[in-house]
Scaffold this active site. Structure first.
Site, PDB file in Angstrom:
ATOM      1  N   ASP A 185      28.390  14.028  65.719  1.00 46.37           N
ATOM      2  CA  ASP A 185      26.926  13.826  66.324  1.00 46.37           C
ATOM      3  C   ASP A 185      27.041  13.804  67.920  1.00 46.37           C
ATOM      4  O   ASP A 185      28.004  14.061  68.242  1.00 46.37           O
ATOM      5  CB  ASP A 185      26.697  12.326  65.991  1.00 46.37           C
ATOM      6  CG  ASP A 185      25.115  12.411  65.445  1.00 46.37           C
ATOM      7  OD1 ASP A 185      24.182  12.638  66.535  1.00 46.37           O
ATOM      8  OD2 ASP A 185      24.714  11.822  64.300  1.00 46.37           O
ATOM      9  N   HIS A 235      21.358  16.994  64.979  1.00 46.66           N
ATOM     10  CA  HIS A 235      22.318  16.137  65.638  1.00 46.66           C
ATOM     11  C   HIS A 235      23.589  16.763  66.143  1.00 46.66           C
ATOM     12  O   HIS A 235      24.773  16.178  66.027  1.00 46.66           O
ATOM     13  CB  HIS A 235      22.690  14.975  64.543  1.00 46.66           C
ATOM     14  CG  HIS A 235      21.533  13.971  64.304  1.00 46.66           C
ATOM     15  ND1 HIS A 235      21.637  12.771  65.060  1.00 46.66           N
ATOM     16  CD2 HIS A 235      20.811  13.836  63.284  1.00 46.66           C
ATOM     17  CE1 HIS A 235      20.311  12.027  64.581  1.00 46.66           C
ATOM     18  NE2 HIS A 235      19.913  12.509  63.543  1.00 46.66           N
ATOM     19  N   GLU A 245      17.258  14.857  60.220  1.00 44.51           N
ATOM     20  CA  GLU A 245      16.432  14.760  61.364  1.00 44.51           C
ATOM     21  C   GLU A 245      16.606  16.085  62.227  1.00 44.51           C
ATOM     22  O   GLU A 245      16.829  15.965  63.496  1.00 44.51           O
ATOM     23  CB  GLU A 245      16.965  13.511  62.189  1.00 44.51           C
ATOM     24  CG  GLU A 245      16.681  12.117  61.147  1.00 44.51           C
ATOM     25  CD  GLU A 245      16.962  11.101  62.219  1.00 44.51           C
ATOM     26  OE1 GLU A 245      16.198  10.114  62.189  1.00 44.51           O
ATOM     27  OE2 GLU A 245      18.019  10.952  62.345  1.00 44.51           O
TER      28      GLU A 245
HETATM   29  C1  ACM Z   1      20.112   9.023  58.980  1.00 44.59           C
HETATM   30  O1  ACM Z   1      20.025   7.704  58.934  1.00 44.59           O
HETATM   31  N1  ACM Z   1      19.492   9.733  59.983  1.00 44.59           N
HETATM   32  C2  ACM Z   1      20.480   9.528  58.048  1.00 44.59           C
END
Ligand code: ACM
Ligand code: ZN
Length: 695
Positions: A199, A278, A334
């Site tokens: 990430d 991410h 996201e």
């Molecule tokens: C998450 O909490 N973005 C999977």
């Protein structure tokens, strides 16, 4: 009569002598069925041997585990042999129709027979026995012997997936710490460890094919993730070896050790490699794989660029060879998708493949990655965004944005793991926020988690597709190992019991007593769980309804409340019900956006003597919830002409991360209408209030 006699004899034996320790079979998770029989008990002392039937390396490990446990916890010295006049017998069977985690334990005067269906079943039978023995009271040093009432225990898990996810990217925790958590997870029959390894915070796994990932991004300038992240343009990764840099990563040797240890403890390690969003840290090393050539402007890979798929083929090949898990988690959550909208390559891909905009592009990407992973003999798990645009049958969906993704996935034939943020995100508060280290905005104490049911809202015909559940700890605000343990224990105990025990065996009061016992044991074993016995619990005002002159009276909203935080709608502010510790609990009403956010008039229906008007507001700095900057209280008898009885301004202290304050008037007045206005002043942000109290 004979039966009665036997029973009386056995009762005499079970009545404790001085110092005698008697076992009750009430571990966490509670077993499916425990039947006490009326035969004589088994006395566990140093004369007992551990006998294995069906020897293999794992059975040897199981026997050694039992021996070491009884030595450590009970000061007992048992030997492992092939026979014994009094023994704990470990038997491994192989019934294909039953879960390989199922087991039975038969206890009588001569033996304790643990019969497991597979190595896992034997291991779990041992856990039940060990926890039951460890929870007996008494003087272990001087009286190591334990009396085990004769009984039969039959047990098998409700769900096959009982997981815990830890985010290693925002903050890094090393190999020994992971193994310590594996010890505890295994003891409570949790069987999946999901490692969030990549990430923006840093890449945490050595890649032989791409050593630059850890060389360049496993370290950064600051340990505190939030400060580092908020630094925006000054936020820097550091090359490995940079003095005072914060970070770390798992070498592949570390990971082999972790996997080996987890496997012996019946835990599958599932790696997560985030994509397509991410991914700032990867794009820092490979700007050419982003749409903008700049990791600061997007954390998404460029999906129009074929080199991205070559790159992932190399990464995923290495990951799939390293991890024996059948599944690789490919993230999928996201993605910002903004850069895709203007990137010529992404737009070209959309056109060429006939995709439905950037959402179609994300879905196309997931399909392509899934093909790559399937080609390596593995299956994918992804966050529920991977559902959008359709999935192939082999993919498993991890439902995090509530349960709706999971429900949709199961009802369309996909396997699902439930991990809805509410209540399974362990980065949320577990007790009254003023008494806890800063956490994310939710409040999910042990009882709330325990009440969760993974198949609660799923159609019965799709329930079999729910593989289980998982607690997730994101570590934006969790920097130390002690803090991780504080956030996860004892809440993982609740997740363990939900995942394992049948619903008709669930009982929160009983569980709470067992959890208190296990918290004490975890502490004694060097863990740092939340101090459950001193929990503050719900906010007093939330528990006790309030009576006052405006109770049940009509509220006229001159400015509407916000549609995301309606609480009980127009009755909220006079229903006598006040909110709990956080604003999302359905009792706090939210206001934002215009100057004078709260502006309501309460009609008391007749001219009334009043002496007090007040409302509590909440402050929660993290999500931008503040006390008001101005409050004005006025009264009227005709509902049109108002006299101000209080005007106050307030400058909030941003160093108060979470709190409650009332903004009030006190005096003597007579009025039918009371108007309460509040605005957020210079601070801006949200206002939340739960009741306007008139006395
Ligand atoms: C998450 O909490 N973005 C999977
Ligand atoms: Zn692009």
């Amino acid at each position: 009569m004979k039966k009665l006699l036997t029973f009386l004899v056995s009762m005499i034996c079970v009545v404790p002598c001085l110092g005698q320790r008697i076992c009750a079979y009430n571990p966490i998770p509670i077993p499916q069925e425990v039947t006490l029989t009326d035969a004589e008990p088994f006395v566990l002392d140093n004369s007992v041997s551990i006998v294995c039937r069906g020897f293999n390396a794992q059975m040897r490990y199981n026997a050694d585990y039992l021996q070491a446990y009884l030595k450590d916890v009970c000061n007992l010295n048992l030997h492992i042999g092939t026979t014994g006049s009094k023994s704990i017998v470990l038997i491994r069977k192989n019934n294909k129709k039953q879960s390989n985690e199922a087991y039975t334990i038969k206890i009588d005067k001569r033996s304790v027979v643990i019969e497991g269906n597979g190595d896992a079943g034997v291991f779990y039978g041992i856990q039940t026995l060990c926890q039951s023995i460890a929870s007996t009271q008494g003087d272990v040093q001087n009286e190591p012997a334990v009396t085990l009432p004769s009984a039969r225990i039959t047990d098998a898990p409700r769900f096959k997936y009982r997981g815990f996810m830890l985010d290693f990217s925002r903050h890094f925790f090393g190999k020994e710490f992971v193994m310590k958590q594996i010890d505890a997870m295994a003891h409570y029959k949790l069987n999946r460890l999901h490692l969030h390894l990549t990430d923006a915070g840093g890449w945490r796994l050595e890649m032989k094919s791409h050593p630059e990932l850890t060389q360049k991004t496993a370290y950064r300038t600051q340990s505190n993730w939030r400060q580092w992240w908020d630094d925006g343009k000054d936020r820097q990764y550091c090359d490995i070896g940079t003095p005072n840099a914060y970070g770390g990563y798992f070498t592949q040797d570390d990971m082999h050790e972790i996997i080996d240890y987890a496997t012996k403890h019946q835990i599958t390690v599932i790696p997560e490699i985030e994509m397509p969003g991410h991914s700032e840290e990867v794009l820092y090393t490979r700007p050419d794989l982003s749409c903008t050539n700049n990791y600061r402007t997007t954390g998404d890979f460029c999906i129009g660029n074929d080199a991205v798929f070559d790159y992932f083929t190399e990464i995923l090949k290495e990951v799939s060879e390293l991890f024996p898990s059948e599944y690789i988690h490919i993230g999928g959550d996201e993605a910002g998708k903004q850069a895709w909208k203007t990137c010529p390559k992404c737009q070209e891909r959309i056109k060429k493949e006939g995709l439905d905009g950037v959402d179609g592009l994300q879905s196309w990407f997931i399909h392509r990655i899934e093909e790559i992973v399937n080609g390596m003999g593995k299956k994918i798990i992804g966050w529920d965004e991977i559902l959008e645009g359709g999935l192939t049958p082999g993919a498993t969906v991890m439902s995090w944005r509530g349960e709706s993704g999971g429900i949709k996935a199961a009802e369309s034939g996909h396997h699902v793991i439930m991990t809805p943020g509410n209540p399974l995100y362990l980065d949320m508060y577990q007790d009254a926020p003023p008494f806890c280290p800063e956490a994310q905005g939710g409040y999910y104490p042990l009882n709330v988690i325990y009440a969760y049911d993974p198949i609660g809202r799923i159609a019965p015909e799709a329930a079999h597709l729910v593989d289980g559940l998982q607690g997730n700890l994101w570590t934006e605000r969790v920097e130390t190992e002690e803090h991780v343990e504080y956030m996860i224990w004892p809440r993982l105990l609740a997740i363990s019991e939900i995942g394992w025990s049948p619903t008709d065996r669930k009982d929160y009061d009983d569980f709470h007593k067992r959890a208190l016992r296990e918290v004490a044991r975890l502490e004694a074993d060097g863990y740092h769980p939340f101090d459950l016995k001193n929990a503050v619990g719900d906010r007093r005002e939330y528990v006790i309804p309030i009576k006052h002159l405006a109770l049940g009276k009509k509220v006229n909203y001159l400015i509407p409340y916000n549609s995301s935080y309606v609480a009980a709608g127009e009755t909220t502010l006079t229903d006598g019900l006040r909110g709990n510790w956080i604003y999302g609990d359905g009792r706090w009403q939210g206001f934002i956006g215009r100057k004078g956010c709260v502006d309501v008039v309460i009609d008391l229906e007749q001219e009334t003597e009043i002496h007090e008007v007040y409302a509590y507001f909440m402050q929660m700095v993290g999500p931008g919830v503040f006390y008001p900057g101005m409050v004005e209280i006025s009264i009227s008898n005709d509902g049109e002409n108002f006299e101000t009885i209080k005007h106050l301004t307030y400058v909030t202290n941003r160093d108060e991360p979470h709190g409650f304050r009332d903004f009030s008037w006190a005096g003597n007045a007579k009025a039918r209408y009371v108007r309460y206005k509040a605005n957020s002043g210079a601070t801006g942000g949200w206002l939340f209030t739960d009741e306007i109290i008139v006395k």
